[in-house]
Design an enzyme around this catalytic site. Sequence first.
Site, PDB file in Angstrom:
ATOM      1  N   HIS A 143      -1.401  -0.167   6.060  1.00 49.92           N
ATOM      2  CA  HIS A 143      -0.451   0.155   4.602  1.00 49.92           C
ATOM      3  C   HIS A 143      -1.113   1.351   3.852  1.00 49.92           C
ATOM      4  O   HIS A 143      -2.005   1.411   3.877  1.00 49.92           O
ATOM      5  CB  HIS A 143       0.049  -1.158   4.149  1.00 49.92           C
ATOM      6  CG  HIS A 143       1.050  -1.993   4.879  1.00 49.92           C
ATOM      7  ND1 HIS A 143       0.700  -2.860   5.769  1.00 49.92           N
ATOM      8  CD2 HIS A 143       2.458  -1.941   4.826  1.00 49.92           C
ATOM      9  CE1 HIS A 143       1.677  -3.632   6.358  1.00 49.92           C
ATOM     10  NE2 HIS A 143       2.681  -3.071   5.939  1.00 49.92           N
ATOM     11  N   LYS A 147      -0.898  -1.221  -1.783  1.00 44.92           N
ATOM     12  CA  LYS A 147      -0.552  -2.432  -1.255  1.00 44.92           C
ATOM     13  C   LYS A 147      -1.651  -3.351  -1.547  1.00 44.92           C
ATOM     14  O   LYS A 147      -2.812  -3.179  -1.425  1.00 44.92           O
ATOM     15  CB  LYS A 147      -0.340  -2.665   0.005  1.00 44.92           C
ATOM     16  CG  LYS A 147       0.273  -3.863   0.806  1.00 44.92           C
ATOM     17  CD  LYS A 147       0.522  -3.692   1.927  1.00 44.92           C
ATOM     18  CE  LYS A 147       1.068  -5.270   2.575  1.00 44.92           C
ATOM     19  NZ  LYS A 147       2.388  -5.849   1.740  1.00 44.92           N
TER      20      LYS A 147
END
Length: 253
Positions: A143, A147
């Site tokens: 990600h 995040k």
Amino acid sequence: MIKAAICGANGKMGRVIADIISKRDDIEVISGIDKLSDVAYSDFPVVKRPNDLPDKPDVIIDFSHPSALSELCDYCLTNNVPLVIATTGYTEEQKTQIHKTAEQIPVFFTFNMSLGINLLCALAKKATAVLGDQFDIEIVEKHHNQKIDAPSGTALMLADAINETLDDKMKYVYERHSVRQKREKNEIGIHAIRGGTIVGEHDIIFAGRDEVITLSHQATSKEVFAVGAVNAAIFLSKANAGLYDMNDVIALD
């Protein structure tokens, strides 16, 4: 016409959801909830808390932060409003609260709103049933560098689905740098990578003797999650009390 409120309306996902809904004729946004309530980008009002909503919506879509859960559940229970939860990073206590809330009102809760991810989950369960304990299983998720939670809720959702297929006998191992020993058969390794602007990538690796099977999903835009959330809201607006996920919407099982 279904009337929706967006929690986290001024966030990136909230804005994408509002844009998607604006192009549909079966649902409309009548209000938003966001701690930055003074930021306006559309003609619907944005308030700081659920109890400040000017009108009762038919459904609330939450793409905000785990800290908003209690107020959302309280409002939805008091006003009998279905709740779509698309936020991740909840504690076990918060997950228990979600389940208790679903005993009285319709609640849609999943770690990933993507159709493709939910198909990947179904395929992982099928592969696990076929391969059994003959293959080692590892999950790698990637990600963007903003995040916060790791591993991702989606990685845990995939691991839970696999573990359920194996009668919950597996244990999760997060990274391996601190463990100097051979891999045990009852492990599911889960690894998190953070960098750049990666929207979301998940690989499930089944490693056996002289062969490897990899199931993969790559999201190239956050819009796939927003589309899923809107479809979930439309489904939930007509549902009875209970806990629902994407399987109920797309009938994978």
